[in-house]
Design an enzyme around this catalytic site. Sequence first.
Site, PDB file in Angstrom:
ATOM      1  N   PRO A   1      20.302   5.968  41.056  1.00  0.00           N
ATOM      2  CA  PRO A   1      19.567   6.979  40.275  1.00  0.00           C
ATOM      3  C   PRO A   1      18.136   6.906  40.508  1.00  0.00           C
ATOM      4  O   PRO A   1      17.641   5.563  40.707  1.00  0.00           O
ATOM      5  CB  PRO A   1      20.014   6.583  38.976  1.00  0.00           C
ATOM      6  CG  PRO A   1      20.973   5.709  38.851  1.00  0.00           C
ATOM      7  CD  PRO A   1      21.014   4.873  40.117  1.00  0.00           C
TER       8      PRO A   1
ATOM      9  N   HIS B   1      22.524   0.558  41.608  1.00  0.00           N
ATOM     10  CA  HIS B   1      23.350   0.885  40.602  1.00  0.00           C
ATOM     11  C   HIS B   1      24.085  -0.418  40.040  1.00  0.00           C
ATOM     12  O   HIS B   1      24.526  -0.666  39.124  1.00  0.00           O
ATOM     13  CB  HIS B   1      24.158   2.290  40.686  1.00  0.00           C
ATOM     14  CG  HIS B   1      24.201   2.852  39.053  1.00  0.00           C
ATOM     15  ND1 HIS B   1      24.356   2.073  38.130  1.00  0.00           N
ATOM     16  CD2 HIS B   1      24.488   4.213  38.878  1.00  0.00           C
ATOM     17  CE1 HIS B   1      24.603   3.007  37.217  1.00  0.00           C
ATOM     18  NE2 HIS B   1      24.691   4.235  37.485  1.00  0.00           N
TER      19      HIS B   1
ATOM     20  N   TYR C   1      31.302   0.231  42.576  1.00  0.00           N
ATOM     21  CA  TYR C   1      29.968   0.288  43.551  1.00  0.00           C
ATOM     22  C   TYR C   1      30.371  -0.566  44.677  1.00  0.00           C
ATOM     23  O   TYR C   1      29.911  -0.019  45.903  1.00  0.00           O
ATOM     24  CB  TYR C   1      29.084  -0.721  42.660  1.00  0.00           C
ATOM     25  CG  TYR C   1      28.853   0.235  41.208  1.00  0.00           C
ATOM     26  CD1 TYR C   1      27.808   1.358  41.413  1.00  0.00           C
ATOM     27  CD2 TYR C   1      28.956  -0.409  40.224  1.00  0.00           C
ATOM     28  CE1 TYR C   1      27.941   1.926  40.359  1.00  0.00           C
ATOM     29  CE2 TYR C   1      28.729   0.354  38.865  1.00  0.00           C
ATOM     30  CZ  TYR C   1      28.013   1.578  39.120  1.00  0.00           C
ATOM     31  OH  TYR C   1      27.925   2.244  37.843  1.00  0.00           O
TER      32      TYR C   1
ATOM     33  N   SER D   1      24.899  12.362  32.011  1.00  0.00           N
ATOM     34  CA  SER D   1      24.298  11.139  31.466  1.00  0.00           C
ATOM     35  C   SER D   1      22.986  11.505  30.452  1.00  0.00           C
ATOM     36  O   SER D   1      22.167  11.981  30.949  1.00  0.00           O
ATOM     37  CB  SER D   1      24.039  10.129  32.558  1.00  0.00           C
ATOM     38  OG  SER D   1      23.816   8.747  31.900  1.00  0.00           O
TER      39      SER D   1
END
Length: 635
Positions: free
Chosen positions: A129, A352, A116, A563
């Site tokens: 997301p 995220h 990240y 996912s």
Amino acid sequence: MSNPFHPKECCYSFWGKLARPCGLLKQTALNKIPGRFQLHQEALPHLPVPPLQQTLDRYLLALQPIVSPEELSHTQGLVEEFRKPGGVGERLQKGLERRARKTENWLSDWWLKTAYLEYRLPVVVHSSPGVVLPKQDFLDRQGQLRFAAKLIEGILDFKAMIDNETLPVEYMGGKPLCMNQYYQILSSCRIPGPKRDSIVNYAKGKKQSRHITVVHNFQFFELDVYNSDGSPLTADQLFVQLEKIWNTSLQTNKEPVGILTTNHRNSWAKAYSNLIKDKTNKESVRAIEKSICTVCLDAPMPRVSDDIYKSRVAAQMLHGGGSRLNSGNRWFDKTLQFIIAEDGSCGLVYEHAPSEGPPIVALLDHIVEFTKKPEVGKSSTVPLPMPKKLRFNITPEIKNDIEDAKQNLNIMVEDLDIKVMVFHQFGKGFPKSEKISPDAFIQLALQLAYYRMYGHACATYESASLRMFRLGRTDTIRSASVASLNFVQSMDSPDKLEQEKADLLRKATQAHREYTDMAIRGNAIDRHLLGLKLQAIEDLVSIPELFMDTAYAVAMHFNLSTSQVPAKTDCVMCFGPVVPDGYGVCYNPMEEHINFAISAFNSCADTNAARMAHYLEKALLDMRILLQAAPKSKL
């Protein structure tokens, strides 16, 4: 640019009957005892470092379905070299084991940085997301603000459980899970840096956040959500405050400062340090960063036909539709942004770095349930102060930065190809009736769809929760296996009997369950291999050839990044692909239907989200026909 360390980590993956989807995880309330959260955390086991030889054997197995025999043979030689007694592999393994003894979690800091904070592509599409919620039935400003007020009340209700540590502990397979991510999602924000970003969190300590940020027509407001006695504002009070905000931001003629957060991280870091040189700007930015969360009051979406409506909402959640629509109505570095448009479309987008999907979805499930409750009690009639408008002084240089960000964003918006598919023919009930894990069944259908489209298997990423361990994040379930390839190759083969195909299907789903089980217990290969590589970098030794190998690059190039994010709410999470020629696939299996969100990039001629949705639907139906035609005798 692809980052092998940055697949979308939205989900838990569950295995067998032991695990329940996030919304249905077994929960036990914690009574408020000071430090109870800390005691719970300290009782959790540490993430293990898997045995080196086991990981190397499993790595070679994982390569079998996705690389050529020549490449595999070359890699076998490199693995033999790496695993020699007293060799480089053993040295790095010992370093990792030392690190594990000295830290709470040998992986978590490294993962946060590599996946990240050091990832330089924009967070929009590439990292953050979105979640598409069911359309609300309001059609005007009144309805929008009433719903927003109730939603904020629900957020504060959930926040109270976090603050006083009465949040129910979740269990998976009878084991308590790490609850740390819940304490990271509110009152936090990402801050851009020239080489690495950072995260600030104002949830703890004396200076706790008392306000949220509300954005309307590209204008930011600081809205205090607590009364002077510390009680949260009621929905009625919040509605009055939101009306004040609405009425003082009727024009969209302001510069959309928020659009700066959509840019490449290095560009944004430069613009950020420039932006906060001005005292007023700095105070406004700090107010956004310190807020509990952001609520975006969006303009209505352009009207579209019902069949593409949900796909358009998914795009709105991920990027806001571009500089001419709602993208300026965001601060994408904020961990949580709830989005409510005037036409009833709503959802959220989250940054995220602090969390995976399940804590976000648990919060969402709580809020959605809360919004259905009737109002109780009388609201205070004490007049509330005017919410504070956050002002920005826009210099010519900042205006240029905004124009630059707009251009780059609009290219990204045009490039994202996203399709939300509601698969109505059956839900998780069918695979369960066949004694097959629904997640394994869906993953196998994805393998079949991809194989039929491209004629070969590809490296597939599915995130598995490591929350059984203290500060656990995720590892990778590699859904492309020898067993899955055997099944997909047999499926359309005329010389295979239906019974044989059905047996191969069951074997493949069983193999997926076993890999999932292994992953959630900390025994998968991806994070271990990453750890060995990062250990070499930390030790200032040259990176072993194993990690410079073509096969390793292929294994880390996830054409399918997937996912499972189960929720009680009939919603679906969505995210962009992690490689230029790949797909992002997220799904929420409900009892009677399955929600899918499939993304690809228009700039890649070989990928197409609608085509993948079509092949996936056919794969699911064909697999059901196959199982219904063949008796279950053989396995």
